[in-house]
Design a protein around this motif. Structure first.
Motif, short mmCIF file in Angstrom:
data_model
loop_
_atom_site.label_atom_id
_atom_site.label_comp_id
_atom_site.label_asym_id
_atom_site.label_seq_id
_atom_site.Cartn_x
_atom_site.Cartn_y
_atom_site.Cartn_z
N TYR A 185 12.45 2.54 2.18
CA TYR A 185 12.74 3.89 1.66
C TYR A 185 11.50 4.75 1.50
O TYR A 185 11.47 5.65 0.67
CB TYR A 185 13.50 3.78 0.33
CG TYR A 185 14.89 3.23 0.53
CD1 TYR A 185 15.85 3.98 1.20
CD2 TYR A 185 15.23 1.95 0.09
CE1 TYR A 185 17.11 3.48 1.42
CE2 TYR A 185 16.49 1.45 0.31
CZ TYR A 185 17.44 2.21 0.98
OH TYR A 185 18.69 1.73 1.20
N HIS A 186 10.49 4.46 2.31
CA HIS A 186 9.26 5.23 2.24
C HIS A 186 9.52 6.73 2.25
O HIS A 186 8.90 7.49 1.51
CB HIS A 186 8.36 4.83 3.42
CG HIS A 186 7.29 5.79 3.75
ND1 HIS A 186 6.26 6.07 2.87
CD2 HIS A 186 7.07 6.56 4.83
CE1 HIS A 186 5.46 6.96 3.42
NE2 HIS A 186 5.93 7.28 4.61
N ALA A 187 10.48 7.16 3.08
CA ALA A 187 10.72 8.60 3.24
C ALA A 187 11.23 9.24 1.96
O ALA A 187 11.16 10.46 1.82
CB ALA A 187 11.70 8.84 4.38
N GLU A 188 11.76 8.45 1.05
CA GLU A 188 12.34 9.05 -0.15
C GLU A 188 11.55 8.71 -1.40
O GLU A 188 12.07 8.78 -2.51
CB GLU A 188 13.79 8.61 -0.28
CG GLU A 188 14.59 9.08 0.92
CD GLU A 188 16.06 9.23 0.66
OE1 GLU A 188 16.59 8.41 -0.10
OE2 GLU A 188 16.65 10.15 1.24
N MET A 189 10.29 8.39 -1.21
CA MET A 189 9.46 8.05 -2.37
C MET A 189 8.73 9.31 -2.83
O MET A 189 7.56 9.52 -2.56
CB MET A 189 8.48 6.95 -1.96
CG MET A 189 7.80 6.31 -3.13
SD MET A 189 6.92 4.86 -2.58
CE MET A 189 5.58 4.87 -3.77
N LEU A 190 9.47 10.16 -3.54
CA LEU A 190 8.95 11.49 -3.89
C LEU A 190 8.56 11.55 -5.36
O LEU A 190 8.95 10.70 -6.16
CB LEU A 190 10.02 12.55 -3.63
CG LEU A 190 10.74 12.48 -2.29
CD1 LEU A 190 11.89 13.48 -2.26
CD2 LEU A 190 9.78 12.76 -1.16
N VAL A 193 0.84 -1.19 0.00
CA VAL A 193 0.00 0.00 0.00
C VAL A 193 0.88 1.25 0.00
O VAL A 193 1.84 1.34 0.77
CB VAL A 193 -0.92 0.03 1.23
CG1 VAL A 193 -1.87 1.21 1.16
CG2 VAL A 193 -1.67 -1.28 1.37
N HIS A 194 0.58 2.20 -0.87
CA HIS A 194 1.28 3.49 -0.88
C HIS A 194 0.24 4.60 -0.80
O HIS A 194 -0.95 4.36 -0.96
CB HIS A 194 2.08 3.65 -2.18
CG HIS A 194 3.11 2.60 -2.40
ND1 HIS A 194 4.39 2.70 -1.93
CD2 HIS A 194 3.04 1.40 -3.05
CE1 HIS A 194 5.08 1.62 -2.29
NE2 HIS A 194 4.27 0.81 -2.95
N GLY A 195 0.70 5.81 -0.58
CA GLY A 195 -0.22 6.94 -0.53
C GLY A 195 0.19 8.00 -1.54
O GLY A 195 1.31 8.51 -1.48
N GLN A 241 4.51 13.21 -2.51
CA GLN A 241 5.26 12.26 -1.70
C GLN A 241 4.36 11.10 -1.32
O GLN A 241 3.14 11.27 -1.20
CB GLN A 241 5.76 12.98 -0.44
CG GLN A 241 6.62 12.13 0.45
CD GLN A 241 7.48 12.98 1.37
OE1 GLN A 241 7.40 14.21 1.35
NE2 GLN A 241 8.30 12.34 2.18
N CYS A 242 4.97 9.94 -1.09
CA CYS A 242 4.19 8.81 -0.60
C CYS A 242 3.91 9.03 0.88
O CYS A 242 4.81 9.33 1.65
CB CYS A 242 4.95 7.51 -0.79
SG CYS A 242 4.12 6.10 -0.05
N THR A 243 2.64 8.90 1.28
CA THR A 243 2.32 9.14 2.68
C THR A 243 2.02 7.88 3.45
O THR A 243 1.99 7.91 4.67
CB THR A 243 1.09 10.06 2.82
OG1 THR A 243 0.10 9.60 1.92
CG2 THR A 243 1.46 11.49 2.57
N GLN A 244 1.74 6.78 2.75
CA GLN A 244 1.43 5.56 3.51
C GLN A 244 2.70 4.72 3.60
O GLN A 244 3.28 4.37 2.57
CB GLN A 244 0.29 4.78 2.86
CG GLN A 244 -0.02 3.46 3.52
CD GLN A 244 -0.32 3.58 5.00
OE1 GLN A 244 -0.98 4.52 5.44
NE2 GLN A 244 0.18 2.66 5.80
N PHE A 245 3.09 4.41 4.82
CA PHE A 245 4.36 3.74 5.03
C PHE A 245 4.44 2.46 4.21
O PHE A 245 3.56 1.62 4.27
CB PHE A 245 4.56 3.42 6.51
CG PHE A 245 5.88 2.78 6.78
CD1 PHE A 245 7.04 3.53 6.68
CD2 PHE A 245 5.98 1.44 7.10
CE1 PHE A 245 8.27 2.95 6.91
CE2 PHE A 245 7.20 0.86 7.34
CZ PHE A 245 8.35 1.61 7.23
N CYS A 246 5.55 2.32 3.44
CA CYS A 246 5.61 1.23 2.47
C CYS A 246 6.93 0.49 2.52
O CYS A 246 7.32 -0.15 1.57
CB CYS A 246 5.37 1.78 1.07
SG CYS A 246 6.50 3.11 0.65
N GLY A 247 7.65 0.63 3.64
CA GLY A 247 8.89 -0.12 3.73
C GLY A 247 10.09 0.80 3.81
O GLY A 247 9.96 2.01 4.03
CU LIG Z 1 5.50 5.02 1.22
#
Ligand SMILES: [Cu+2]
Ligand code: HEM
Ligand SMILES: [Cu+2]
Lengths: 275, 597, 130
Positions: free
Chosen positions: A224-229, A181-183, A216-222
């Motif tokens: 490198y979630h913080a860098e999923m821009l 799941v991603h946001g 940015q991705c807001t749903q925690f996805c593993g």
């Molecule tokens: Cu994410």
């Protein structure tokens, strides 16, 4: 003594009543120039509707919270212990209790009414979008596919790909996920939606002002979630088409996506959730 | 034979059978084998506090990481483990067990005049399951894969064996299965205790509001926790036996996890909150020298909150696009109504009272203000379009920390309030006030920058953020707030040490308390009571100590007929104005048995 | 006993209304199933209590006018202590370790739980409730 107390409660009731009235008045006079209250005014038409709802909710919260907090602070400062006499042990006052049950119900119904109103606008999908984009989220990047235009902005892990949109026109986004799941979230759009395996989400974005917006991705996805821009760049329709032609010429469309194609089980029930 | 039948058969004369085991163990053995609800309750609270300190330390490390932009203090992996374990420890192992395992366990039997919980051995088992589960949760850090790192909500398919392999996630699941059973057992125990072990005259509508709230909490536990536990078992089966319940490839439905999880998760919010609403409802009247305003409204509001909270899980899934937005939005907004009733009842209780600002009372006022902020911002999130804007940003983090920190304020208040009862000596009130100000200011100084960060679009669960997003200054402010909050707990530990060092002995009723626990000695004897006063209202001890200050209805100026009998009447007819009657069950302090065939 | 029953039945009925509304509005099966679970959790024990309440004299704790003396007598048995919860808990702890770290924890886990279950049963035979 008893009289005095009764009139106090009457007074209280008037205060509550006035609060309710202010909120109703405020909502009726839905002016367009509300302050931003710390948020974004919404770069899309949908986001702007959301912002208006948000701003009115802030006003309502300030009124309700202000009244409640003043009552609380008044009680604290006015009734601090002054003597050893035991205060009157009153315990029930049915009219007062009914008042502060009914007024919140009314407020809630008003909020709900406007919520449904805005919700239907934000979730509405037009029958003839100007452009259709399929967005695929994956660990940890984004893929923007323009199927009718044969353009594919192929995202690579931990890159910052750019989705190009025509300003003032409606773009239909079809959002899926290739793994977890991603946001999908763009802060100036006041909007987010999950990209989920097994679900296809569909929504419209109508950008009002040209510009580049950070997403940015807001749903925690593993990891490198913080860098999923990603970025959303909105340009005039003319510029949009020249971008499309340039992409087609450069043959980006030929990059075949290596992404696992998402399996679809559930369709978004947007249409169902409308009342 | 059920308890119910037993009670019917019991003759009024005491039938005592001394049991064979009458040796009193002491020290460690005593603690390990104790089935006394007071010992178990204290163990629960103590364990929960230690876990809170561990979880709080993790939070402060996370704050340190976020204080500088693109900081490299922690790796992504470490940050992800930390927020997962911080959230899991705080929610699963601290607030809940502190409330229903600790406070409720200690206070409920005392407040209803019972000698113990209905199933003392099951109660002890609950504690051991909780302790074991907590240890397994922490053991996750020592596995090769590291602790669980999929957030405290463990969304499928991120929590699958492919995406999160290793023993750390399995330890997380095992821990929650154990603590889940622990919670269910406690729920059963509380309901049975409240239904079957009340003292004579303690009708349902004379129970202290804290007991009512714990009853409703226990019912919510029984509705919600089995769903979580079965979801965890399904997840485990997915991970190890390839059941594919939550994976698309095998024909499963990932969103099902979210449905199951939040069907537990939202009631859980109220499982955490209701006990502390109860605490506040005990403390405010005592320090205002007035009965709780609108007792019946309070009970109704508690039941309404519980009932509504079971139908709102979808508000955590608004942005999935597959839930019925108006349904969940309306029910969520409606919860504000009973919550509002409670809030105004609390204010009305203070109205025209004689308020003394002891530490417990200050903590309750801190609760009220912080909870007001959390409650109002909850209204925003209950409105789907606004939730689309806020979801998974720091606005949400701020919202739930507002609510939860309000509960923490109440929890600390509860400790100051019941400490003299539990240990027989006071916690220092002056240091308590220092702690209050640090905690109250620290909490709000943490949370307010978070709200603004959320509005400026900072997502939650990120280990780093880009330079130039405008988030740096607010993050520094939040860290300062968090450090002040942390400091307040150091002051708390200091207070415990200093107060223990120079004990100020407490009498049985140090606060002019109104409920039964203040009638027995501090600390109470093994089976709690040697005497119990007549119970003619929800304030038996107050009625006993202040016979001429019985509660009245504010608008009628007449004493209300509570269940047909004016309060205080019973004692007059009883004839023993000052002497409480002896409770038959509890006076001997020895084990009594019923012969069963 | 009556109030106890009514409270649970009330919750059950409310959940029934919610379930019906949810099912017809959303058609989503998993939520409906869980809501029905909540309905049953209210109605079954609630109904049982209510059924009993109709058939028995109100207990002293059900009557507003009863005196403490009426509760005199044995109301149950409350042990001073028991080792078995600890033993069972230790077994459950090992069971948790088995789930996470390997199946070799399983035999001692089951062993301890079995011993504890036996122990607690014989103990409570002699002295009342669990
Ligand atoms: Cu994410
Ligand atoms: C000193 C006090 C505390 C501080 C400084 C603090 C700080 C934080 C931080 C920095 C995060 C991570 C935010 C993110 O990266 O998304 C977080 C998450 C969280 N906190 Fe706290 N916290 C504190 C106390 C508490 C308490 C008392 C509770 C609950 C009882 C709690 C429950 C949670 C939960 C559930 C999460 C979400 C974890 C997740 O996203 O999976 N926190 N907190
Ligand atoms: Cu919720």
């Amino acid at each position: 003594m008893g009289r005095n107390k009764l009139s106090r409660f009457k007074h209280l009731k008037r205060v509550f009543g006035a609060g309710g009235l202010i909120i109703i008045l405020a909502t009726v006079l839905s002016a367009c120039n509300l302050p931003a209250f710390g948020g974004y005014k919404g770069a899309t038409a949908q986001g702007h509707d959301t912002h208006m709802l948000y701003a009115w909710l802030v006003i309502a919260a300030i009124v309700v919270g202000g009244i409640t907090l003043s009552l609380l602070l008044w009680a604290i400062f006015r009734y601090r212990k002054k003597s050893d006499t035991i205060p009157k042990q009153f315990q029930y006052h049915i009219p007062l209790e009914i008042t502060y049950t009914v007024i919140p119900i009314i407020i809630v119904l008003i909020v709900f009414f406007f919520t449904v109103n805005v919700e239907n606008k934000v979730d509405a999908v037009s029958t003839h979008p100007y452009v259709k984009i399929k967005v695929t989220a994956f660990q940890w990047g984004w893929n923007f596919d323009y199927p009718q235009l044969h353009v594919d902005v192929h995202g690579v892990t931990l890159q910052n790909p750019e989705m190009v949109l025509p300003t003032g026109k409606t773009a239909r986004i079809t959002l899926v996920s290739a793994d977890v799941v991603h946001g999908f979230y763009v802060r100036q759009f006041n909007f987010s939606r999950y990209a989920q395996p097994g679900v296809v989400n569909v929504f419209d974005l109508t950008v009002r002002h040209s510009g580049t917006y950070q997403g940015q991705c807001t749903q925690f996805c593993g990891l490198y979630h913080a860098e999923m821009l990603f970025r959303v760049k909105s340009v005039s329709p003319t510029q949009f088409w020249s971008w499309v032609h340039q992409e087609q010429a450069e043959g980006h469309s030929k990059v075949v996506s290596q992404l696992p194609s998402p399996v679809v089980k559930v369709r978004s029930t947007n249409s169902r959730t409308k009342i | 034979m059920t308890l119910l039948e037993e009670k019917q058969l019991i003759p009024t004369e005491e039938t005592k059978h001394a049991t064979t085991e009458h040796h009193e163990p002491s020290g460690l053995i005593k603690w390990l084998t104790s089935t006394d609800h007071k010992v178990i309750g204290k163990s629960y609270m103590f364990t929960a506090l230690i876990l809170m300190i561990i979880g709080g330390a993790m939070a402060l490390i996370m704050r340190l990481q976020l204080t500088s932009q693109h900081s490299s203090l922690l790796s992504f992996q470490q940050y992800n483990e930390l927020f997962t374990m911080h959230g899991s420890i705080m929610i699963y192992l601290f607030v809940g067990p502190f409330a229903f395992g600790g406070l409720a366990n200690y206070v409920v039997p005392l407040q209803i005049g019972a000698p113990d919980m209905a199933f003392p051995r099951l109660n002890a088992l609950s504690y051991w399951l909780y302790l074991g589960g907590s240890i397994i949760m922490l053991l996750g850090f020592f596995t090769a894969s590291g602790a669980a790192d999929f957030g405290w909500v463990a969304y499928a398919p991120l929590s699958s064996a492919v995406n999160s392999p290793g023993a750390g996630p399995d330890a997380w699941i095992a821990a929650l299965v154990l603590t889940g059973f622990s919670a269910i057992f406690t729920g059963v125990n509380l309901v049975t205790t409240i239904f079957y072990l009340r003292a004579p005259g303690m009708t349902m509508f004379r129970m202290p509001i804290f007991v009512w709230n714990m009853l409703v909490t226990a019912i919510l536990i029984l509705m919600a926790f089995p769903v979580l536990t079965s979801a965890l078992i399904m997840l485990y089966a997915d991970r190890h036996f390839g059941m594919d319940i939550f994976s698309v490839k095998g024909g499963g439905v990932p969103v099902l996890w979210q449905n199951l999880f939040w069907f537990w998760g939202h009631p859980e919010v109220y499982i955490l909150a209701l006990p502390f609403f109860g605490v506040v409802t005990e403390i405010i009247p005592v320090f205002s020298k007035k009965p709780i305003f609108g007792y019946k409204g309070m009970v109704f509001a508690t039941l309404a909150i519980a009932a509504l909270s079971t139908g709102v899980w979808g508000h955590h899934m608004f942005t999935t696009g597959v839930v019925l937005l108006p349904f969940f939005s309306l029910l969520s907004l409606l919860i504000a109504v009973p919550t509002g009733i409670k809030f105004f009842n609390w204010i009305a209780t203070m109205w025209r009272g004689q308020i003394t600002f002891t530490t417990p009372m200050l903590m309750c006022i801190g609760f009220l203000i912080t909870f007001l902020i959390g409650g109002l911002t909850g209204m925003f999130l209950a409105s789907p379009p606004v939730d689309f804007q806020m979801h998974d940003t720091y606005f949400v983090v701020a919202h739930f920390h507002s609510v939860i920190f309000a509960l923490v304020l109440a929890a600390v208040g509860a400790l100051y309030y019941w400490w003299p009862k539990m240990f027989g000596w006071y916690l220092n009130d002056k240091i308590g006030k220092v702690q209050f100000w640090l905690l109250f200011i620290g909490v709000n100084a943490t949370v307010v920058p978070w709200y603004i960060l959320g509005l400026h679009g900072m997502p939650r669960r990120v280990a780093v953020y880009k330079v130039g997003m405008g988030w740096h200054a607010l993050n520094i402010a939040a860290t300062v707030g968090a450090d002040i909050t942390g400091l307040s707990f150091l002051v708390f530990l200091l207070n415990i040490y200093l107060s223990w060092d120079k004990k100020v002995p407490a009498p049985s009723n140090p606060w002019d308390g109104t409920t039964l626990e203040w009638f027995t000695s501090s600390p109470p004897p093994t089976h709690n009571f040697t005497r119990i006063p007549p119970i003619r209202s929800e304030r038996p001890v107050w009625d006993f100590n202040h016979p001429d200050a019985i509660a009245i209805s504010a608008h009628s100026q007449k004493a209300p007929l509570i269940n047909g009998a004016p309060p205080g009447n019973g004692r007059a007819t009883n004839g023993n104005a000052r002497e409480a009657t002896i409770s038959g069950s509890a006076n001997s302090g020895t084990t009594e048995t019923v012969e069963s065939d | 006993m009556k109030v106890e029953g009514v409270v649970l039945i009330g919750i059950g009925l409310f959940m029934a209304v919610v379930s019906v509304g949810y099912w017809f509005w959303s058609g989503e099966p998993s939520g409906t199933a869980m809501l029905i679970g909540a309905v049953l959790l209210g109605l079954l024990p609630g109904g049982y209590y209510y059924w009993w309440a109709k058939r028995m004299k109100p207990r002293p704790e059900d009557r507003p006018d009863s005196t403490i003396r009426e509760g005199a007598g044995v109301i149950g048995s409350f042990p001073h202590g028991s080792i078995w919860p600890l033993v069972f808990g230790a077994g459950a702890f090992l069971f948790g370790l088995a789930l996470a770290f390997g199946w070799w924890f399983l035999p001692p886990a089951l062993g301890l739980m079995l011993v504890a279950a036996t122990g607690v049963t014989t103990q409570s035979r002699r002295g009342g409730t669990i």
